[in-house]
Write a protein that holds these residues in place. Structure first.
Motif, PDB file in Angstrom:
ATOM      1  N   ALA A 139       0.848  -1.190   0.000  1.00 54.49           N
ATOM      2  CA  ALA A 139       0.000   0.000   0.000  1.00 54.49           C
ATOM      3  C   ALA A 139       0.885   1.242   0.000  1.00 54.49           C
ATOM      4  O   ALA A 139       1.331   1.706   1.046  1.00 54.49           O
ATOM      5  N   VAL A 140       1.118   1.789  -1.181  1.00 49.67           N
ATOM      6  CA  VAL A 140       2.030   2.930  -1.336  1.00 49.67           C
ATOM      7  C   VAL A 140       1.201   4.213  -1.457  1.00 49.67           C
ATOM      8  O   VAL A 140       0.462   4.375  -2.433  1.00 49.67           O
ATOM      9  N   PRO A 141       1.314   5.135  -0.495  1.00 53.96           N
ATOM     10  CA  PRO A 141       0.559   6.381  -0.590  1.00 53.96           C
ATOM     11  C   PRO A 141       1.176   7.316  -1.624  1.00 53.96           C
ATOM     12  O   PRO A 141       2.211   7.001  -2.226  1.00 53.96           O
ATOM     13  N   TYR A 142       0.544   8.460  -1.832  1.00 53.80           N
ATOM     14  CA  TYR A 142       1.126   9.479  -2.688  1.00 53.80           C
ATOM     15  C   TYR A 142       2.509   9.837  -2.151  1.00 53.80           C
ATOM     16  O   TYR A 142       2.685  10.116  -0.964  1.00 53.80           O
ATOM     17  N   MET A 186      -0.944  -0.999  -4.392  1.00 52.26           N
ATOM     18  CA  MET A 186      -1.768   0.200  -4.465  1.00 52.26           C
ATOM     19  C   MET A 186      -0.871   1.419  -4.642  1.00 52.26           C
ATOM     20  O   MET A 186       0.242   1.462  -4.123  1.00 52.26           O
ATOM     21  N   GLY A 187      -1.361   2.421  -5.359  1.00 47.85           N
ATOM     22  CA  GLY A 187      -0.592   3.643  -5.529  1.00 47.85           C
ATOM     23  C   GLY A 187      -1.491   4.804  -5.909  1.00 47.85           C
ATOM     24  O   GLY A 187      -2.642   4.622  -6.335  1.00 47.85           O
ATOM     25  N   HIS A 188      -0.946   6.006  -5.744  1.00 45.41           N
ATOM     26  CA  HIS A 188      -1.664   7.226  -6.131  1.00 45.41           C
ATOM     27  C   HIS A 188      -0.691   8.101  -6.896  1.00 45.41           C
ATOM     28  O   HIS A 188       0.159   8.783  -6.306  1.00 45.41           O
ATOM     29  N   LEU A 189      -0.786   8.063  -8.217  1.00 48.94           N
ATOM     30  CA  LEU A 189       0.166   8.767  -9.077  1.00 48.94           C
ATOM     31  C   LEU A 189      -0.355   8.809 -10.500  1.00 48.94           C
ATOM     32  O   LEU A 189      -1.385   8.211 -10.816  1.00 48.94           O
ATOM     33  N   PHE A 190       0.367   9.504 -11.356  1.00 51.77           N
ATOM     34  CA  PHE A 190      -0.013   9.665 -12.761  1.00 51.77           C
ATOM     35  C   PHE A 190       0.908   8.794 -13.595  1.00 51.77           C
ATOM     36  O   PHE A 190       2.096   9.065 -13.705  1.00 51.77           O
ATOM     37  N   VAL A 191       0.363   7.717 -14.150  1.00 56.64           N
ATOM     38  CA  VAL A 191       1.147   6.866 -15.048  1.00 56.64           C
ATOM     39  C   VAL A 191       1.098   7.473 -16.445  1.00 56.64           C
ATOM     40  O   VAL A 191       0.035   7.858 -16.938  1.00 56.64           O
ATOM     41  N   ALA A 192       2.253   7.593 -17.076  1.00 54.64           N
ATOM     42  CA  ALA A 192       2.347   8.192 -18.407  1.00 54.64           C
ATOM     43  C   ALA A 192       1.365   7.523 -19.362  1.00 54.64           C
ATOM     44  O   ALA A 192       1.226   6.300 -19.376  1.00 54.64           O
ATOM     45  N   GLY A 193       0.688   8.343 -20.151  1.00 51.15           N
ATOM     46  CA  GLY A 193      -0.294   7.823 -21.094  1.00 51.15           C
ATOM     47  C   GLY A 193      -1.705   7.792 -20.555  1.00 51.15           C
ATOM     48  O   GLY A 193      -2.643   7.467 -21.298  1.00 51.15           O
ATOM     49  N   GLY A 194      -1.876   8.144 -19.271  1.00 48.19           N
ATOM     50  CA  GLY A 194      -3.215   8.131 -18.688  1.00 48.19           C
ATOM     51  C   GLY A 194      -4.097   9.225 -19.250  1.00 48.19           C
ATOM     52  O   GLY A 194      -3.622  10.275 -19.684  1.00 48.19           O
TER      53      GLY A 194
END
Length: 412
Positions: A133-136, A189-197
């Motif tokens: 469980a990786v937070p921002y 789990m993660g909260h981030l912007f994956v390229a191409g989203g």
């Protein structure tokens, strides 16, 4: 084992000046009913529980009421990570108490990788799931700034630190899985912007760091992850075309661009390491309508919407050629005495403006801070090359201000 993946509730969010507490409360009620109906064993909430780092009392009441109901439900585990809109201190304050209820909250990364790796047991006390469980990941939490680094350097170093964090966490989780049971499913789990989203116009998704340079390539994640549960992007979508790597998206529309969009939560059925994903559509608790066209088209559509007798929030986009001095008056007269609420009128021929139903002019309260900043750039005729640098600096300042209330003990 059955899991439910959701994120980006943004409790406390205002939609063009309108409070959404009732709408958000109805969603949370529906969510608890779904947990019971589908016999969910574990709820995964991938960040942005709140819309701001200093949420109001009603938003917090919705959150804690939900946790109380989940603790009394058939759901055995809840895992919550912090998002970029959340206050780590606020989320983690009751952490030890909530853990007694099998509600695991990871609000921030603090160097203790162990707290981000959770072993969830079945009713017999045997391991049934591992969750990384990786937070921002805020810049200050995962690396030390270096003297003299440029904005581009900072973005590159932060991106490298985020990749390293996920690599180390996944490696530790994989090693733990080998020690316990190689057949144990692993969810990251993660909260981030994956390229191409993909994002939607006006949905409130902003770059998480300087100039958006923290967008992470999908290759940063280990291939042997059984399910990747991401938050931050408000549109449900696959990551790298992998059916088990997903953004579930926000459960409520965050802009009029999503007026007709289907919103979802994701039901996961795990048989060993095989995970099947079933999208479940979220009901529309507050009807929205975005209408475009010339004046006759707008009036015709408003007349049709009136016949529904539904309390619809409406955006009107005028795309006609003639300049109509009393355009606003004609449109508001068309909805007078009805259940329709015009929240926004855009005149593409003159200018865009946000409208509260009783206001005649645009105010700063109606605009997002990013829109105000972009208008300042346009008014001052800033060159595009300079705009990019200014946007990057502005994003950094906004992120710092979002964190400030928790650092000084409350809202300013």
């Amino acid at each position: 084992m059955r899991l439910l993946h959701t994120s980006d509730w943004h409790l406390g969010h205002r939609f063009h000046g309108r409070q959404r507490h009732e709408e958000q409360g109805r969603f949370l009620d529906w969510l608890v009913e779904l947990v019971e109906e589908r016999a969910i064993d574990c709820l995964l909430v991938a960040g942005d529980i709140f819309d701001t780092t200093a949420p109001g009392s009603r938003a917090q009441a919705l959150y804690y009421r939900l946790l109380h109901r989940l603790a009394a439900s058939s759901c055995r585990h809840v895992v919550i990570i912090g998002g970029n809109h959340d206050s780590p201190a606020l989320l983690e304050a009751p952490r030890e108490l909530l853990r007694r209820l099998d509600i695991h909250v990871i609000g921030m990364a603090d160097g203790d990788y162990g707290k981000e790796i959770l072993q969830l047991d079945n009713p017999q006390g045997k391991p049934e799931l591992l969750v990384a469980a990786v937070p921002y990941l805020r810049d200050r939490d995962i690396r030390h700034a270096m003297a003299g680094e440029t904005l581009e350097d900072k973005g590159r170093h932060q991106r490298e630190a985020i990749r390293a964090h996920y690599r180390d966490i996944c490696r530790m989780a994989e090693e733990r899985r080998r020690q316990i049971d190689p057949g144990l499913p692993l969810v990251v789990m993660g909260h981030l912007f994956v390229a191409g989203g993909r994002t939607a116009e006006g949905d409130g998704v902003r770059d998480l760091a300087v100039g958006g340079l923290d967008r992470i390539e999908a290759t940063s994640f280990f291939a042997d992850i059984d399910y990747l549960a991401l938050g931050h992007l408000h549109l449900g979508q696959l990551v790298a075309a992998n059916p088990c790597w997903r953004y579930c998206g926000a459960p409520l529309p965050m802009s009029f661009a999503e007026a007709k969009a289907s919103k979802q939560v994701l039901l996961l059925s795990a048989q060993g390491r095989e995970i099947a994903v079933e999208p479940i559509e979220v009901p529309r608790f507050q009807p929205l309508a975005s209408v475009r066209g010339d004046l006759p088209t707008l009036l015709r559509e408003l007349d049709r919407l009136r016949t529904t007798n539904a309390p619809i929030w409406v955006e009107l986009v005028y795309e006609g050629d003639p300049t109509i001095p009393d355009l606003r008056d004609q449109l508001l007269a068309a909805v007078a005495g009805s259940e329709l609420n015009v929240l926004r009128i855009r005149n593409n021929r003159i200018f865009d403006y946000v409208l509260r139903q009783t206001e005649q002019i645009e105010s700063l309260d109606d605009l997002g801070i990013a829109e105000v900043f972009e208008r300042c750039l346009a008014i001052n005729r800033i060159e595009e090359q300079q705009r990019q640098m200014l946007r990057a600096a502005f994003a950094e300042i906004v992120d710092a201000l979002d964190r400030e209330p928790e650092q000084i003990g409350g809202p300013r």
